[in-house]
Write a protein that holds these residues in place. Structure first.
Motif, PDB file in Angstrom:
ATOM      1  N   VAL A 102       0.866  -1.168   0.000  1.00  0.00           N
ATOM      2  CA  VAL A 102       0.000   0.000   0.000  1.00  0.00           C
ATOM      3  C   VAL A 102       0.903   1.218   0.000  1.00  0.00           C
ATOM      4  O   VAL A 102       1.648   1.454   0.942  1.00  0.00           O
ATOM      5  N   ILE A 128       3.193   2.668   2.686  1.00  0.00           N
ATOM      6  CA  ILE A 128       2.636   2.815   4.021  1.00  0.00           C
ATOM      7  C   ILE A 128       2.120   1.497   4.562  1.00  0.00           C
ATOM      8  O   ILE A 128       1.727   1.404   5.711  1.00  0.00           O
ATOM      9  N   ASN A 129       2.102   0.510   3.714  1.00  0.00           N
ATOM     10  CA  ASN A 129       1.592  -0.772   4.183  1.00  0.00           C
ATOM     11  C   ASN A 129       2.045  -1.884   3.262  1.00  0.00           C
ATOM     12  O   ASN A 129       2.197  -1.684   2.065  1.00  0.00           O
ATOM     13  N   THR A 130       2.281  -3.005   3.835  1.00  0.00           N
ATOM     14  CA  THR A 130       2.632  -4.181   3.035  1.00  0.00           C
ATOM     15  C   THR A 130       1.729  -5.314   3.491  1.00  0.00           C
ATOM     16  O   THR A 130       1.814  -5.761   4.634  1.00  0.00           O
ATOM     17  N   VAL A 131       0.866  -5.719   2.614  1.00  0.00           N
ATOM     18  CA  VAL A 131      -0.079  -6.758   3.004  1.00  0.00           C
ATOM     19  C   VAL A 131       0.298  -8.076   2.342  1.00  0.00           C
ATOM     20  O   VAL A 131       0.423  -8.156   1.128  1.00  0.00           O
ATOM     21  N   VAL A 136      -7.407  -2.874   6.083  1.00  0.00           N
ATOM     22  CA  VAL A 136      -6.117  -2.216   5.893  1.00  0.00           C
ATOM     23  C   VAL A 136      -6.076  -0.813   6.490  1.00  0.00           C
ATOM     24  O   VAL A 136      -5.316   0.043   6.065  1.00  0.00           O
ATOM     25  N   ARG A 137      -6.892  -0.590   7.492  1.00  0.00           N
ATOM     26  CA  ARG A 137      -6.891   0.734   8.108  1.00  0.00           C
ATOM     27  C   ARG A 137      -5.594   0.971   8.853  1.00  0.00           C
ATOM     28  O   ARG A 137      -5.025   0.076   9.448  1.00  0.00           O
ATOM     29  N   ASN A 138      -5.192   2.253   8.838  1.00  0.00           N
ATOM     30  CA  ASN A 138      -4.023   2.685   9.617  1.00  0.00           C
ATOM     31  C   ASN A 138      -2.807   1.814   9.406  1.00  0.00           C
ATOM     32  O   ASN A 138      -2.101   1.486  10.357  1.00  0.00           O
ATOM     33  N   GLY A 139      -2.568   1.438   8.181  1.00  0.00           N
ATOM     34  CA  GLY A 139      -1.382   0.665   7.895  1.00  0.00           C
ATOM     35  C   GLY A 139      -1.414  -0.758   8.410  1.00  0.00           C
ATOM     36  O   GLY A 139      -0.402  -1.453   8.422  1.00  0.00           O
ATOM     37  N   GLY A 140      -2.564  -1.211   8.812  1.00  0.00           N
ATOM     38  CA  GLY A 140      -2.638  -2.580   9.316  1.00  0.00           C
ATOM     39  C   GLY A 140      -3.001  -3.564   8.231  1.00  0.00           C
ATOM     40  O   GLY A 140      -3.274  -3.189   7.099  1.00  0.00           O
ATOM     41  N   GLN A 141      -2.978  -4.808   8.555  1.00  0.00           N
ATOM     42  CA  GLN A 141      -3.436  -5.832   7.601  1.00  0.00           C
ATOM     43  C   GLN A 141      -3.977  -7.020   8.376  1.00  0.00           C
ATOM     44  O   GLN A 141      -3.239  -7.907   8.788  1.00  0.00           O
TER      45      GLN A 141
END
Lengths: 685, 320
Positions: A90, B5-8, B42-47
């Motif tokens: 993301v 900002i995120n890696t899922v 995927v809120r707030n960089g979460g997964q």
């Protein structure tokens, strides 16, 4: 230099770039990019990337589109056959809005922007201009305040990455202020020959700070004239046109070296007498030019006479005063930039320079200063465009180089208010100002609180602001009821009825899913959603049947006219009223209402049995409540119910139901008997 | 400035064919050849994996989120000829409806504008397009357009909801008279526009310009102008932008965006319709925007693998 074209960082580690294709999907603020093989032939490794490219630039290059660039694969490949690490990245662009220290920039500039939109356009000429210049200064002071905060942050952090980030931000902000300041002088204030030079001198003095520490060092030393950098500092003052300060320092030198007293006196005198433009109207340009010519010739004579021959420093200063390019260029390190060189040149060779003449001097200054050793950087090109009065070029270059739209959006808006951008209308009907504001405001919408600022910006985009607002405001996550109400208020204020309905429906659905029936009902009433209201009323009624009581009584009791939104809702309201009347022991009224609910078909057939059962206690009161006619009506209802019931078989088989029906028939019959007697009896005598 | 900002980690065991963010960007749905559909918060960089939905018996091609006013609903379509509609009830995701009316792979699903109700269009390799409409109480009504495209239908896309005539607010309870339209692309090289008339779907327009299978169509969101815009891409490497200036939808004219050197698989519009993303041909994703003079300019050209700054082409010439 702060504004260089940076190579986009490698974002996706390990993605294999060979023989892959990219799938792309837009999210509300992010974009999804997936590596895939579209042939749909079957398995191969796949990496799913999410990223957000930013809205495109009008002119063709997209900084954020670099996102997609970076995304794709500019990474060392793992090759086919590597274990599937189906990662989704993301990625977000325009991180700037998330930097805490820039928050002030966005918030305060919003205030200035709004003030400008509301300011009086009918102020004439000079006062309007003064107003606009003030707005420009306000923007700049916000930039400087941010710079200060950012600098503090850089100094106080121990984390080297953060520190470097903050420092970069400081230089970017500094560059922004530099550019803005120049634009203010040339475009907003539109300084004319004379004052133009003074403004430019101020500008240079404000922004060339590399020499400040050296200056301080010398001035603070015990014996400045003995300091090895003494003459450098004198030169700095001369180059910046700070004559008084230069003279002051020179006087120290003179007192320390009596032998050069004579030379000093002459130089001092020349410096004192130098004609400069003034801000007031004390002299015309022609007068100034004449005086300057005379003075210039005087300097020339002294130089040629060899007056300063024995002191190379003073001689060099005299050459500078004469505008000798080579002499000035020798002091390159003290000027550090070509635009400083430009202004110094102008000061000492053409102080009455006209705005339109700047371009020639600017170009040659840059060429001379860079001298083929280095090439111009983006910042240089922007400033050059400004000196050439190519406003659009300035905006374009800034858009390309800066990482978010803040700068160009606000500057262009200001220039538009100065009526400088009228001629440039874009193909799709909107103009450049609006285009940039739309992009800036759109960017704000991905932020959980800055979006509110975005609303105001959209409000001031007459062509597409409203529709952009409609499209964006729907995507704001309604995480709390408070937020939903806030968004609603904004929509209601702007008569955005579709969005109001949509939001209310979403909230109603959410509430229903969480079993908050009362909340769901009030949201669907607000959404004027009859279907949903019916659904929820059914749930209420179902709950009542199961539990024997209502929830959210307050809400149902106070429905008022909104009760009419749906038949089922009306029934719910009236049914509750029946219970209230019963509770208050107003039996005849309750009875009448109960009957009406059936005869007027307000109650759904499925509920009749319940209603009739509710009638039982009324039938068995000591006092007769239902009149004969009413009793006949009730009987008829019961018969209709049992006769017309399609599930007759089931009905008859169900013992409970059969018992109920029998009890009802009995009670009705008894009531009928009593009431016939009562009605047939003459009351009292 | 670009930053991750995120890696899922989706942990799909095979190729992922589609990934879609929900309306608010809080959830991510992915589908894969491994036959599963996965949903992540995927809120707030979460997964956080919310659901791993099994039900398909073949690769799942696409997923589509319905409008939040209908709850949390996701549609998926697959090679197994099925369309499954999943719904979140009481915190868990379950299959709420399964449609098996197609004879071969269902390639594309697209939800209609929320104003029309809960309606899903499905395009299949059997050449038919089905329209599934939720009628309440867990019931779905099906309308089928058989032989919409010979050989197969690859993509469906809805027109934005626009009330014809005035935009005055309708009195409450009265449904505005929407004219429902959608477009489809198929193996007959055609883009077709369908319109609902008296409860029946009729072919309104045939847009001919491609010389090979149409792989994707995307109808641009409306920004209030009377023009309608559709993007189509094809096996022939071309991307066309179709515009219709009048409200009656009669005259569509194509403009060639670009001819790529390879198949173009996918086109999609940004929320405010100012950028078109094109992916596929020669392993690139390119972003396009209409410039001042009406020409389409490539604003970003993704060049895979080289790691460098790729050339920016301004105002690439039309190859008419």
């Amino acid at each position: 230099a702060p504004l260089t074209d940076s190579v986009p960082p490698q974002v996706v580690p390990g993605a294999d770039p060979s023989a892959r294709q990219l799938c792309f999907a837009w999210g509300p603020a992010e974009v999804l990019v997936c590596e895939t093989l579209f042939g749909r032939a079957g398995g191969s490794r796949f990496r799913c990337l999410t990223r957000c490219p930013c809205p495109s630039r009008f002119w063709g290059e997209d900084r954020a589109g670099a996102a997609a660039r970076a995304l794709t694969g500019s990474v060392a490949g793992t090759g086919d056959g590597a274990p599937s690490s189906s990662h989704v990245f993301v990625v977000r662009r325009d991180q700037d809005i998330y930097i805490q220290t820039l928050r002030k920039l966005f918030n305060e500039s919003h205030g200035i922007f709004m003030g400008l939109q509301r300011s009086e356009e009918d102020l004439a000429g000079k006062s309007r201009k003064a107003q606009l210049v003030q707005v420009s200064k306000n923007y700049r002071s916000v930039i400087r305040a941010c710079m200060e905060d950012m600098h503090q942050a850089a100094v106080s952090t121990r984390d080297p990455t953060l520190q470097s980030q903050y420092s970069t931000q400081v230089s970017i902000l500094s560059a922004m202020e530099l550019i803005w300041n120049l634009c203010e002088i040339l475009f907003v204030e539109a300084a004319t020959a004379g004052p133009l030079l003074l403004r430019l001198l101020d500008w240079v003095r404000l922004h060339v700070c590399d020499v400040d520490s050296m200056v301080r060092e010398v001035l603070n030393s015990e014996s400045p004239s003995k300091h090895k950098l003494f003459w450098n500092v004198v030169d700095v003052f001369v180059l910046q046109g700070r004559m008084d300060e230069a003279r002051h320092l020179l006087s120290k030198e003179a007192s320390a070296n009596p032998t050069s007293m004579n030379m000093y006196r002459i130089l001092d005198d020349l410096m004192k007498k130098m004609p400069v433009p003034s801000l007031g109207n004390t002299q015309t340009l022609t007068e100034l030019e004449l005086k300057w010519q005379h003075w210039h010739e005087e300097c020339q004579r002294y130089l040629q006479d060899g007056t300063f021959a024995s002191n190379p420093h003073m001689e060099s200063i005299c050459k500078i005063l004469l505008g000798d390019e080579d002499a000035i260029l020798e002091k390159k390190e003290l000027m550090t930039t070509w635009y400083h060189f430009l202004v110094t040149r102008l000061l000492y060779s053409h102080p009455t320079v006209k705005p339109m003449e700047l371009r020639f001097y600017a170009q040659s200054s840059m060429d001379l200063f860079l001298g083929g050793e280095s090439s111009p950087e983006p910042l240089d090109m922007i400033l050059m465009a400004a000196f050439e009065f190519e406003m659009h070029q300035v905006i374009k270059e800034c858009s390309i180089v800066l990482s978010n739209w803040w700068f160009v959006a606000h500057l262009t808006d200001l220039l538009d208010h100065c009526k400088l951008l009228q001629s440039h209308n874009l193909y799709f009907g909107s103009n450049m100002r609006e285009f940039l504001l739309l992009e800036y405001a759109s960017g704000l919408f991905s932020h959980h609180s800055l979006w509110q600022l975005g609303v105001d910006y959209f409000d001031h985009c007459p062509e597409y602001g409203r529709v952009y607002l409609e499209l964006h405001i729907e995507r704001i996550p309604l995480s709390t009821e408070q937020k939903a109400l806030k968004v609603l208020r904004i929509c209601e204020q702007r008569q955005m009825h579709e969005q109001v309905r949509s939001i209310c429906k979403i909230m109603a659905m959410k509430a229903l899913r969480n079993n908050r029936l009362g909340s769901a009902l009030s949201w669907s009433i607000r959404a004027k959603d009859a279907a949903f209201a019916t659904l929820i009323s059914d749930r209420f009624l179902k709950d009542y049947c199961e539990r024997g009581s209502f929830s959210d009584l307050d809400l149902i009791d106070n429905l008022g006219p909104s009760m009419l939104l749906s038949d089922r809702l009306t029934f719910l309201g009236k049914y509750r009223e029946f219970h209230r009347l019963y509770g208050e022991k107003r039996f005849p009224e309750a009875a009448r209402l109960l009957l009406t609910l059936m005869t007027a078909h307000i109650a759904p057939c499925s509920f009749w049995m319940t209603l009739l059962t509710d009638a039982l206690p009324l039938l068995e009161q000591k006092e007769v409540i239902f009149s004969a006619e009413q009793t006949y009506e009730l009987m008829r209802c019961l018969e209709d119910l049992t006769a017309g019931n399609p599930d007759k078989q089931k009905f008859q088989d169900d013992d409970v139901e059969t018992t109920k029906v029998e009890m009802l028939r009995l009670a009705l019959a008894r009531n009928l008997a009593r009431v016939i007697v009562k009605e047939g009896t003459v009351e009292g005598y | 400035q670009v930053s991750v900002i995120n890696t899922v980690d989706t942990s799909h065991e095979d190729m992922i064919h589609d990934a879609q963010m929900d309306y608010y960007g809080t959830r991510l749905a992915t589908c894969s050849s491994d036959r599963s559909v996965k949903i992540f918060d995927v809120r707030n960089g979460g997964q956080i994996l919310i659901a791993d939905l099994r039900g398909h018996e073949g690769p799942v091609w696409q997923v589509a989120w319905a409008h939040p006013m209908y709850g949390n609903i996701l549609a998926s379509c697959s090679y197994d000829r099925k369309v499954i509609i999943w719904k979140e009830e009481n915190g868990t995701w379950e299959k709420t409806y399964e449609y098996t009316g197609h004879d071969s792979s269902v390639n594309s699903v697209c939800w209609a504008p929320h104003d029309y109700g809960l309606i899903l269009a499905c395009g299949s390799s059997d050449g038919a397009i089905s329209l599934l409409s939720y009628t309440g109480d867990g019931q779905w009504e099906v309308k089928k357009i058989s032989n919409a495209h010979t050989i197969g239908c690859n993509a469906v896309t809805w027109a934005p909801a626009v009330v014809p005539g005035s935009l005055i607010e309708q009195p409450s309870g009265q449904k505005p008279n929407y004219i429902k339209r959608f477009a489809s692309g198929g193996c007959d090289n055609l883009v077709k526009i369908w319109k609902e008339e008296e409860g029946q779907w009729k072919e309104e327009q045939k847009l001919e310009a491609h010389s090979d299978w149409v792989r994707d169509v995307a109808w641009a969101p409306s920004i209030g102008l009377p023009t309608s815009t559709i993007a189509s891409c094809s096996q022939d490497g071309r991307v066309f932008i179709w515009t219709c200036d009048d409200a009656s939808g009669n005259s569509w004219s194509p403009k060639l965006l670009h001819k790529f050197n390879d198949v173009v698989w996918h086109v999609s519009w940004s929320i405010t319709a100012n950028i078109l993303a094109v992916s596929g041909g020669d392993n690139k994703v390119t972003l396009w925007k209409e410039s001042v003079d009406g020409l389409w300019a490539c604003i970003s050209d993704v060049n895979k693998g080289q790691g460098g700054v790729s050339a920016v082409t301004e105002g690439q010439q039309n190859e008419q």
